[in-house]
Enzyme design. Structure first.
Site, PDB file in Angstrom:
ATOM      1  N   CYS A   6       0.863  -1.187   0.000  1.00 28.43           N
ATOM      2  CA  CYS A   6       0.000   0.000   0.000  1.00 28.43           C
ATOM      3  C   CYS A   6       0.896   1.232   0.000  1.00 28.43           C
ATOM      4  O   CYS A   6       2.057   1.154  -0.415  1.00 28.43           O
ATOM      5  CB  CYS A   6      -0.980  -0.024   1.177  1.00 28.43           C
ATOM      6  SG  CYS A   6      -0.207   0.013   2.810  1.00 28.43           S
ATOM      7  N   ASN A  26       2.274   1.473   4.415  1.00 31.91           N
ATOM      8  CA  ASN A  26       2.557   0.199   5.103  1.00 31.91           C
ATOM      9  C   ASN A  26       2.232   0.278   6.601  1.00 31.91           C
ATOM     10  O   ASN A  26       2.889  -0.369   7.415  1.00 31.91           O
ATOM     11  CB  ASN A  26       4.021  -0.256   4.893  1.00 31.91           C
ATOM     12  CG  ASN A  26       4.290  -1.709   5.286  1.00 31.91           C
ATOM     13  OD1 ASN A  26       5.415  -2.048   5.680  1.00 31.91           O
ATOM     14  ND2 ASN A  26       3.311  -2.577   5.202  1.00 31.91           N
ATOM     15  N   CYS A  52      -1.466   0.778   7.379  1.00 29.09           N
ATOM     16  CA  CYS A  52      -2.912   0.481   7.485  1.00 29.09           C
ATOM     17  C   CYS A  52      -3.307  -0.746   6.649  1.00 29.09           C
ATOM     18  O   CYS A  52      -3.554  -1.825   7.195  1.00 29.09           O
ATOM     19  CB  CYS A  52      -3.753   1.686   7.062  1.00 29.09           C
ATOM     20  SG  CYS A  52      -3.523   3.142   8.114  1.00 29.09           S
ATOM     21  N   ARG A  53      -3.382  -0.589   5.342  1.00 28.26           N
ATOM     22  CA  ARG A  53      -3.968  -1.643   4.514  1.00 28.26           C
ATOM     23  C   ARG A  53      -3.070  -2.869   4.335  1.00 28.26           C
ATOM     24  O   ARG A  53      -3.521  -4.007   4.547  1.00 28.26           O
ATOM     25  CB  ARG A  53      -4.362  -1.071   3.149  1.00 28.26           C
ATOM     26  CG  ARG A  53      -5.482  -0.054   3.249  1.00 28.26           C
ATOM     27  CD  ARG A  53      -5.620   0.754   1.984  1.00 28.26           C
ATOM     28  NE  ARG A  53      -4.459   1.625   1.777  1.00 28.26           N
ATOM     29  CZ  ARG A  53      -4.249   2.375   0.707  1.00 28.26           C
ATOM     30  NH1 ARG A  53      -5.112   2.347  -0.291  1.00 28.26           N
ATOM     31  NH2 ARG A  53      -3.183   3.141   0.621  1.00 28.26           N
ATOM     32  N   SER A  54      -1.819  -2.656   3.907  1.00 29.43           N
ATOM     33  CA  SER A  54      -0.998  -3.849   3.618  1.00 29.43           C
ATOM     34  C   SER A  54      -0.604  -4.634   4.876  1.00 29.43           C
ATOM     35  O   SER A  54      -0.568  -5.868   4.821  1.00 29.43           O
ATOM     36  CB  SER A  54       0.218  -3.505   2.750  1.00 29.43           C
ATOM     37  OG  SER A  54       1.081  -2.601   3.365  1.00 29.43           O
ATOM     38  N   ASP A  78      -8.183   4.018   1.063  1.00 26.91           N
ATOM     39  CA  ASP A  78      -7.214   4.445   2.072  1.00 26.91           C
ATOM     40  C   ASP A  78      -7.978   4.961   3.297  1.00 26.91           C
ATOM     41  O   ASP A  78      -8.726   5.933   3.195  1.00 26.91           O
ATOM     42  CB  ASP A  78      -6.361   5.557   1.452  1.00 26.91           C
ATOM     43  CG  ASP A  78      -5.253   6.014   2.373  1.00 26.91           C
ATOM     44  OD1 ASP A  78      -5.290   5.669   3.575  1.00 26.91           O
ATOM     45  OD2 ASP A  78      -4.362   6.716   1.887  1.00 26.91           O
TER      46      ASP A  78
END
Ligand code: 4NP
Length: 154
Positions: A7, A10, A12-14, A123
């Protein structure tokens, strides 16, 4: 098999995808057969643990992300991973640019490949708590489909 989630930050999402997919691999008894990591295209948060909001939301569903630390994606990743999965289109474009001539990794958009109705994991960084729950909902579903693919490839 080696899978890298990417993401922007690095945090939050990934890392959520890394934690959820590791959990599902462990449940399936496949953890030792698949390398899983995550990275960001940006460098602002290198060395930091995942965002507190991400960690709290993940832990409520049983995923402990506290040991993860952010890092930036690098050229070597394109040789060290088989599959690099981007959380949104901007990440994918940056990966394509960075990965030119850098290795044989297959690049794809995580949700387009595994989930369907939404292409991008939104995001959540500048939004409210609901965004973090949506990230988890989308990632859990896509990880189920990724697990099926991995089982077929092992
Ligand atoms: P991520 O979220 O890409 O899912 O880790 C973000 C984290 C930080 C920032 C943007 C997105 N930021 O601008 O610092």
């Amino acid at each position: 098999m080696r899978v890298l989630f990417v993401c922007l930050g690095n945090i939050c999402r990934s890392p959520t995808a890394e934690g959820v997919f590791r959990y599902k691999l462990r449940e399936a008894g496949l953890e030792s057969l698949v390398t899983v990591d995550s990275a960001g295209t940006g460098d602002w948060h290198v060395g930091k643990a995942p965002d507190a909001r991400t960690r709290v939301a993940a832990l409520r569903r049983g995923y402990d992300l506290s040991a993860l630390r952010a890092r930036q994606v690098c050229k070597a990743d394109f040789g060290e991973f088989d599959l690099i999965l981007a959380m949104d289109l901007a990440n994918l474009a940056e990966l394509k640019r960075l990965g030119q001539g850098a290795g044989a990794a297959e690049l794809d958009l995580f949700l387009r490949r595994y989930a369907g109705e939404l292409d991008e994991v939104p995001d959540p960084y500048y939004g409210g708590e609901a965004g973090f729950e949506q990230v988890l909902d989308l990632i859990e579903r896509a990880c189920d489909a990724l697990l099926l693919e991995v089982k077929g490839r092992l």
